[in-house]
Design a protein around this motif. Structure first.
Motif, PDB file in Angstrom:
ATOM      1  N   GLU A 101      46.426  37.669  49.007  1.00 55.82           N
ATOM      2  CA  GLU A 101      46.104  36.493  48.280  1.00 55.82           C
ATOM      3  C   GLU A 101      47.601  35.820  48.955  1.00 55.82           C
ATOM      4  O   GLU A 101      48.461  36.531  50.040  1.00 55.82           O
ATOM      5  N   ARG A 103      48.819  32.450  48.684  1.00 56.41           N
ATOM      6  CA  ARG A 103      49.250  31.327  47.462  1.00 56.41           C
ATOM      7  C   ARG A 103      49.902  29.718  47.628  1.00 56.41           C
ATOM      8  O   ARG A 103      49.502  28.987  47.757  1.00 56.41           O
ATOM      9  N   GLN A 129      49.587  38.025  39.640  1.00 51.02           N
ATOM     10  CA  GLN A 129      48.371  38.917  40.034  1.00 51.02           C
ATOM     11  C   GLN A 129      48.359  40.203  38.943  1.00 51.02           C
ATOM     12  O   GLN A 129      49.092  40.863  39.005  1.00 51.02           O
ATOM     13  N   SER A 148      45.225  35.646  40.093  1.00 49.24           N
ATOM     14  CA  SER A 148      46.097  35.270  39.733  1.00 49.24           C
ATOM     15  C   SER A 148      45.955  34.102  38.785  1.00 49.24           C
ATOM     16  O   SER A 148      45.047  32.069  39.350  1.00 49.24           O
ATOM     17  N   SER A 173      38.066  27.812  48.853  1.00 46.88           N
ATOM     18  CA  SER A 173      38.908  28.637  48.147  1.00 46.88           C
ATOM     19  C   SER A 173      37.828  29.040  46.781  1.00 46.88           C
ATOM     20  O   SER A 173      36.831  28.584  46.606  1.00 46.88           O
ATOM     21  N   TRP A 205      42.647  32.611  39.791  1.00 46.41           N
ATOM     22  CA  TRP A 205      42.085  32.523  41.712  1.00 46.41           C
ATOM     23  C   TRP A 205      41.826  33.697  41.492  1.00 46.41           C
ATOM     24  O   TRP A 205      42.317  34.558  41.378  1.00 46.41           O
ATOM     25  N   THR A 207      40.654  37.327  44.320  1.00 45.13           N
ATOM     26  CA  THR A 207      40.692  37.866  45.480  1.00 45.13           C
ATOM     27  C   THR A 207      39.666  39.160  45.614  1.00 45.13           C
ATOM     28  O   THR A 207      40.355  39.771  44.763  1.00 45.13           O
TER      29      THR A 207
END
Length: 223
Positions: A101, A103, A129, A148, A173, A205, A207
């Protein structure tokens, strides 16, 4: 006793059976027959041993050939899949879904969207995360899905500002909106360029990070 009775009696001759007396005539032939049978038994045993060895080798060779054929088929399949999915993989990696990730990229994306869209100031808070627990089983090909959580707050001139922000973030994203709430902040007539609404959203978020390789336990061996 008389002298004649004291004389020793003559020894009695042992008479052999006829088949034993005649054995000397065929002794050589019997020896040859025994040797021939022994050689034949040895040859048959050796032939059976070689036959079993050849059968085992054939089974081993067949297994090796099948294994090589399967590996070749898997390699060809993987090559086709790589050619097919490589552009998509590169696109997902470019958008930040695959890999560690970042940020800073998320924060920079929000800053750019805010400046380009002339949005109100945005405040946020990012949590550590965490692995994502999915309801159903999903094959991720050696990757693990992490998320996250971001708690986001922004003032709005109208509802469209929030939709613009979320749509632009989606283009740059990957995230999963968990919840959003909008409330009115102004009770009287709205002033020019003054926020009338505020929004609070929770975003996850996402990943995909490579799963760690399994560690092989070392066996203790006595010295």
């Amino acid at each position: 006793m008389s002298s004649a009775s004291r004389k020793a009696k003559p020894a009695r001759k042992t008479v052999l059976p006829y088949w034993l007396r005649e054995f000397a005539l065929i002794r050589l032939q019997v020896i040859v027959l025994v040797l021939t049978v022994a050689v034949a038994i040895t040859a048959v045993s050796t032939s059976r041993w070689y036959w079993h060895q050849a059968r085992d080798y054939q089974a081993w060779a067949q297994q090796k050939r099948n294994g090589a054929r399967d590996r070749l088929f898997n390699a060809e399949t993987e090559k086709r899949e790589i050619r097919l999915y490589q552009p998509q993989y590169a696109a997902l990696r470019e958008r930040g879904l695959i890999g560690q990730e970042n940020r800073l990229d998320w924060v920079d994306a929000m800053r750019q969207i805010q400046e380009q869209r002339k949005l109100m100031p945005i405040t946020y808070e990012l949590e550590p995360q965490q692995p994502v627990q999915m309801d159903g089983a999903m094959e991720l090909g050696g990757y693990r899905l992490h998320g996250s959580r971001m708690n986001l707050h922004m003032d709005l001139l109208h509802e469209g500002d929030l939709f613009v922000l979320l749509e632009d973030l989606h283009q740059r994203s990957f995230y999963s909106p968990q919840e959003c709430s909008i409330k009115r902040t102004a009770s009287g007539p709205p002033a020019p360029l003054a926020p009338t609404l505020s929004a609070d959203c929770t975003l996850n978020w996402l990943t995909l990070t490579p799963a760690p390789a399994p560690q092989v336990a070392q066996q203790w061996r006595p010295q």
